[in-house]
Scaffold this motif. Structure first.
Motif, PDB file in Angstrom:
ATOM      1  N   GLY A  67       0.830  -1.251  -0.044  1.00 23.00           N
ATOM      2  CA  GLY A  67      -0.111  -0.103   0.015  1.00 23.00           C
ATOM      3  C   GLY A  67       0.871   1.203   0.051  1.00 23.00           C
ATOM      4  N   THR A  68       2.097   0.953   0.061  1.00 20.89           N
ATOM      5  CA  THR A  68       2.950   2.580   0.134  1.00 20.89           C
ATOM      6  C   THR A  68       3.039   3.084  -1.202  1.00 20.89           C
ATOM      7  OG1 THR A  68       4.465   1.324   1.637  1.00 20.89           O
ATOM      8  CG2 THR A  68       5.451   3.316   0.286  1.00 20.89           C
ATOM      9  N   GLN A  69       2.404   4.429  -1.330  1.00 28.19           N
ATOM     10  CA  GLN A  69       2.395   5.145  -2.409  1.00 28.19           C
ATOM     11  C   GLN A  69       3.446   6.233  -2.644  1.00 28.19           C
ATOM     12  OE1 GLN A  69      -1.547   7.308  -2.870  1.00 28.19           O
ATOM     13  NE2 GLN A  69      -2.411   5.404  -1.867  1.00 28.19           N
ATOM     14  N   ASN A  70       3.832   6.422  -3.799  1.00 22.07           N
ATOM     15  CA  ASN A  70       5.258   7.452  -3.968  1.00 22.07           C
ATOM     16  C   ASN A  70       4.897   7.739  -5.357  1.00 22.07           C
ATOM     17  OD1 ASN A  70       7.194   8.940  -4.318  1.00 22.07           O
ATOM     18  ND2 ASN A  70       8.655   7.185  -4.215  1.00 22.07           N
ATOM     19  N   LEU A  71       3.785   9.074  -5.543  1.00 23.90           N
ATOM     20  CA  LEU A  71       3.646   9.690  -6.762  1.00 23.90           C
ATOM     21  C   LEU A  71       4.689  10.060  -7.711  1.00 23.90           C
ATOM     22  CD1 LEU A  71       0.638  11.931  -5.531  1.00 23.90           C
ATOM     23  CD2 LEU A  71       0.569   9.603  -6.520  1.00 23.90           C
ATOM     24  N   GLU A  72       5.923  10.258  -6.882  1.00 25.86           N
ATOM     25  CA  GLU A  72       6.909  10.569  -7.909  1.00 25.86           C
ATOM     26  C   GLU A  72       7.441   9.360  -8.859  1.00 25.86           C
ATOM     27  OE1 GLU A  72      10.404  12.035  -5.455  1.00 25.86           O
ATOM     28  OE2 GLU A  72       9.137  14.127  -5.055  1.00 25.86           O
ATOM     29  N   GLU A  73       7.141   8.345  -8.452  1.00 29.86           N
ATOM     30  CA  GLU A  73       7.453   6.885  -9.258  1.00 29.86           C
ATOM     31  C   GLU A  73       6.224   6.171  -9.844  1.00 29.86           C
ATOM     32  OE1 GLU A  73       9.339   4.563  -6.469  1.00 29.86           O
ATOM     33  OE2 GLU A  73      11.291   5.481  -6.472  1.00 29.86           O
ATOM     34  N   ALA A  74       5.386   7.372 -10.090  1.00 28.92           N
ATOM     35  CA  ALA A  74       3.998   6.504 -10.455  1.00 28.92           C
ATOM     36  C   ALA A  74       4.062   6.126 -12.021  1.00 28.92           C
ATOM     37  CB  ALA A  74       3.004   7.591 -10.472  1.00 28.92           C
ATOM     38  N   ARG A  75       3.454   4.995 -12.290  1.00 31.37           N
ATOM     39  CA  ARG A  75       3.419   4.605 -13.474  1.00 31.37           C
ATOM     40  C   ARG A  75       4.994   4.144 -14.196  1.00 31.37           C
ATOM     41  NH1 ARG A  75      -0.028   8.404 -13.577  1.00 31.37           N
ATOM     42  NH2 ARG A  75       1.162   9.871 -14.653  1.00 31.37           N
ATOM     43  N   GLN A  76       6.042   3.849 -13.236  1.00 30.14           N
ATOM     44  CA  GLN A  76       7.155   3.391 -13.657  1.00 30.14           C
ATOM     45  C   GLN A  76       7.283   2.041 -14.451  1.00 30.14           C
ATOM     46  OE1 GLN A  76      10.816   2.190 -10.959  1.00 30.14           O
ATOM     47  NE2 GLN A  76      10.762   4.491 -11.137  1.00 30.14           N
ATOM     48  N   PRO A  77       7.874   1.814 -15.577  1.00 26.70           N
ATOM     49  CA  PRO A  77       7.931   0.637 -16.369  1.00 26.70           C
ATOM     50  C   PRO A  77       8.429  -0.489 -15.770  1.00 26.70           C
ATOM     51  CG  PRO A  77       9.334   2.034 -17.342  1.00 26.70           C
ATOM     52  CD  PRO A  77       8.735   2.964 -16.339  1.00 26.70           C
ATOM     53  N   PRO A  78       8.253  -1.636 -16.112  1.00 24.96           N
ATOM     54  CA  PRO A  78       8.980  -2.729 -15.719  1.00 24.96           C
ATOM     55  C   PRO A  78      10.252  -3.033 -16.182  1.00 24.96           C
ATOM     56  CG  PRO A  78       7.122  -3.602 -17.340  1.00 24.96           C
ATOM     57  CD  PRO A  78       6.911  -2.189 -17.073  1.00 24.96           C
ATOM     58  N   LEU A  79      11.156  -3.890 -15.842  1.00 30.11           N
ATOM     59  CA  LEU A  79      12.252  -4.211 -16.391  1.00 30.11           C
ATOM     60  C   LEU A  79      12.227  -4.701 -17.942  1.00 30.11           C
ATOM     61  CD1 LEU A  79      14.029  -5.904 -13.258  1.00 30.11           C
ATOM     62  CD2 LEU A  79      14.481  -3.721 -14.176  1.00 30.11           C
ATOM     63  N   GLY A  80      13.270  -3.862 -18.454  1.00 30.38           N
ATOM     64  CA  GLY A  80      13.195  -4.308 -20.014  1.00 30.38           C
ATOM     65  C   GLY A  80      12.379  -3.478 -20.903  1.00 30.38           C
ATOM     66  N   PHE A  81      11.608  -2.452 -20.029  1.00 30.25           N
ATOM     67  CA  PHE A  81      10.965  -1.642 -20.999  1.00 30.25           C
ATOM     68  C   PHE A  81      11.428  -0.096 -20.494  1.00 30.25           C
ATOM     69  CE2 PHE A  81       8.585  -5.369 -20.647  1.00 30.25           C
ATOM     70  CZ  PHE A  81       8.007  -5.628 -22.236  1.00 30.25           C
ATOM     71  N   THR A  82      10.959   0.857 -21.346  1.00 25.13           N
ATOM     72  CA  THR A  82      11.139   2.145 -21.304  1.00 25.13           C
ATOM     73  C   THR A  82       9.893   2.958 -21.635  1.00 25.13           C
ATOM     74  OG1 THR A  82      13.284   2.056 -22.145  1.00 25.13           O
ATOM     75  CG2 THR A  82      12.632   4.442 -21.879  1.00 25.13           C
ATOM     76  N   LYS A  83       9.501   3.775 -20.623  1.00 30.73           N
ATOM     77  CA  LYS A  83       8.243   4.748 -21.135  1.00 30.73           C
ATOM     78  C   LYS A  83       8.743   6.066 -21.476  1.00 30.73           C
ATOM     79  CE  LYS A  83       4.925   6.944 -18.135  1.00 30.73           C
ATOM     80  NZ  LYS A  83       4.312   7.483 -16.869  1.00 30.73           N
ATOM     81  N   ALA A  84       8.277   6.283 -22.695  1.00 35.14           N
ATOM     82  CA  ALA A  84       8.178   7.712 -23.503  1.00 35.14           C
ATOM     83  C   ALA A  84       6.994   8.416 -23.018  1.00 35.14           C
ATOM     84  CB  ALA A  84       8.530   7.387 -24.724  1.00 35.14           C
ATOM     85  N   THR A  85       7.285   9.763 -22.561  1.00 37.10           N
ATOM     86  CA  THR A  85       6.297  10.838 -22.618  1.00 37.10           C
ATOM     87  C   THR A  85       6.617  12.082 -22.976  1.00 37.10           C
ATOM     88  OG1 THR A  85       7.142  11.425 -20.238  1.00 37.10           O
ATOM     89  CG2 THR A  85       5.496   9.697 -20.207  1.00 37.10           C
ATOM     90  N   THR A  86       5.642  12.704 -23.390  1.00 34.19           N
ATOM     91  CA  THR A  86       6.199  14.106 -24.169  1.00 34.19           C
ATOM     92  C   THR A  86       5.587  15.323 -23.166  1.00 34.19           C
ATOM     93  OG1 THR A  86       5.446  13.070 -26.534  1.00 34.19           O
ATOM     94  CG2 THR A  86       5.224  15.684 -26.110  1.00 34.19           C
ATOM     95  N   GLU A  87       6.458  16.150 -22.954  1.00 35.46           N
ATOM     96  CA  GLU A  87       6.404  17.134 -22.075  1.00 35.46           C
ATOM     97  C   GLU A  87       6.873  18.521 -22.612  1.00 35.46           C
ATOM     98  OE1 GLU A  87       8.851  16.553 -18.554  1.00 35.46           O
ATOM     99  OE2 GLU A  87       7.782  14.907 -17.953  1.00 35.46           O
ATOM    100  N   GLU A  88       5.851  19.497 -22.185  1.00 41.10           N
ATOM    101  CA  GLU A  88       6.076  20.784 -22.778  1.00 41.10           C
ATOM    102  C   GLU A  88       6.961  21.548 -21.853  1.00 41.10           C
ATOM    103  OE1 GLU A  88       3.225  24.434 -24.686  1.00 41.10           O
ATOM    104  OE2 GLU A  88       2.385  23.012 -23.063  1.00 41.10           O
ATOM    105  N   VAL A  89       8.239  21.987 -22.563  1.00 38.80           N
ATOM    106  CA  VAL A  89       9.263  22.628 -21.664  1.00 38.80           C
ATOM    107  C   VAL A  89       9.679  24.127 -22.347  1.00 38.80           C
ATOM    108  CG1 VAL A  89      10.164  20.573 -20.999  1.00 38.80           C
ATOM    109  CG2 VAL A  89      11.102  21.354 -22.961  1.00 38.80           C
ATOM    110  N   PRO A  90      10.193  24.955 -21.470  1.00 37.21           N
ATOM    111  CA  PRO A  90      10.540  26.140 -22.171  1.00 37.21           C
ATOM    112  C   PRO A  90      11.790  26.202 -23.023  1.00 37.21           C
ATOM    113  CG  PRO A  90       9.991  26.323 -19.747  1.00 37.21           C
ATOM    114  CD  PRO A  90      10.107  24.888 -20.258  1.00 37.21           C
TER     115      PRO A  90
END
Length: 376
Positions: A67-90
């Motif tokens: 039950g331990t929550q850590n929103l900074e590590e939310a939706r982290q992919p499993p080993l062997g996979f990489t998660k790609a997200t698009t962010e809007e940056v200055p």
């Protein structure tokens, strides 16, 4: 090696002598012979044993608290996979933010998030470790599967033996009641029964490893997080409901065996010597009808685990750590974090397939004429 292990366990279990009194030596030889010829049965036994051990030893082997929550590590992919997200940056030039017409100029940038050994199967939408939730979820699924099957077997075998032995009006009343139960889809009947019973049967089972302090000492020694859950929530209503839904399959099998066995010479001899109906049923009919009942019981455990997962997925279970519940939580992340729903689904598939392989081995070794019944 597995057959020798089974023999070793049978000789040392407290009920081993009683079991050998019910299970004939010929049956044990058939089991060993069938196991030696069936590679898939060995695979199924290994899968079931591993799942059982992991569930029992959950406070010792789970990487983190479920039950331990850590929103900074939310939706982290499993080993062997990489998660790609698009962010809007200055947009920056020479270390300074670029402005245009008084507004910050931005651009879309792809950010890659890599897996870590701390969460080998990734994390869910709240940053909870998926592997830990799978391990603790196995406890709920297996408890419901075994307890629900045991209760269904107790009720169904009793009803079936009485119906088959007495026949006539008793048989008609009992088995027509079973036919009424079969007229409803399992999931619909289960939901209706849950609505009647509510959550009044929920039980909290203390964890002996945590209560004794063994898990805290072990986890501290190996550097794992401490403070594991002190109890496991057992959805007692689900146990009762799945038993009430599935008892009819045991009743049908037991009735068929009783109809056949009541005409055997040893049953007639016992009746002629003055044995009561209860004695005949318990000492002569039940031991000779136990083989197909045990085979059906193994298959029904898998079917009940599927039913429990479906009910949890639909939100009818009081357990907040369950494979079906976690699949439901992962629905909203199917396009961005598929592993949240896929991992508990894979756990269900592996466990159910393992149980079915064991059931097929028992069926082929003990009674090849048994047709598969039950299920959801």
């Amino acid at each position: 090696m597995i057959s020798e292990l089974l023999t070793w366990l049978a000789d040392r279990l407290p009920f081993g002598n009683a079991a050998r009194g019910v299970v004939a030596p010929r049956t044990i030889r058939s089991l060993k012979r069938g196991l030696n010829r069936n590679v898939l049965a060995k695979v199924g036994i290994v899968v079931v044993v591993v799942v059982l051990l992991v569930a029992v030893l959950a406070p010792l082997v789970a990487p983190d608290k479920p039950g331990t929550q850590n929103l900074e590590e939310a939706r982290q992919p499993p080993l062997g996979f990489t998660k790609a997200t698009t962010e809007e940056v200055p947009v920056q030039e020479n270390g300074s933010v670029v402005f245009e017409d008084g507004e910050i100029v931005t651009e879309n940038r792809t950010v890659y998030q890599n897996a870590t050994m701390a969460h080998p199967l990734g994390t869910d939408g709240n940053g909870r470790d998926i592997l830990s939730r799978l391990i603790y979820g196995a406890r709920v699924s297996l408890l419901v599967g075994f307890l629900g099957t045991g209760l269904a077997m107790l009720v169904g075998v009793g009803v079936g033996l009485v119906a088959g032995y007495y026949r006539g009006t008793v048989d008609d009343v009992l088995m027509r009641s079973a036919d009424v139960m079969l007229a409803f889809p399992s999931i619909v009947l289960a939901i209706a029964l849950i609505g009647v019973l509510g959550d009044s049967l929920e039980q909290s089972i203390p964890d002996p490893f945590v209560q004794s302090g063994l898990s805290e000492a072990f986890r501290s020694a190996v550097g794992l997080p401490t403070g594991m859950p002190e109890s496991t929530v057992l959805p007692g209503t689900i146990v009762v409901v799945v038993a009430l839904v599935n008892w009819v399959w045991f009743a049908r099998v037991a009735r068929g065996e009783a109809l056949s066995l009541r005409e055997q010479s040893y049953v007639k001899a016992a009746r002629a010597l003055g044995a009561s109906d209860g004695t005949i049923l318990l000492r002569h009919v039940l031991p000779n009808a136990i083989t197909p009942i045990l085979v059906l019981g193994t298959i029904q455990i898998a079917a009940i685990i599927l039913l429990e997962s479906a009910l949890s997925f639909l939100g009818f279970s009081s357990a907040n750590v369950s494979w079906g519940f976690d699949i439901a939580l992962g629905r909203q992340y199917q396009s961005t974090a598929w592993w949240i729903a896929a991992m508990p689904g894979l756990a269900i598939v592996i466990t159910v397939v393992g149980l079915n392989l064991v059931g097929d081995w028992l069926r082929d070794a003990l009674d090849p004429g048994i047709e598969g019944e039950g299920g959801v």
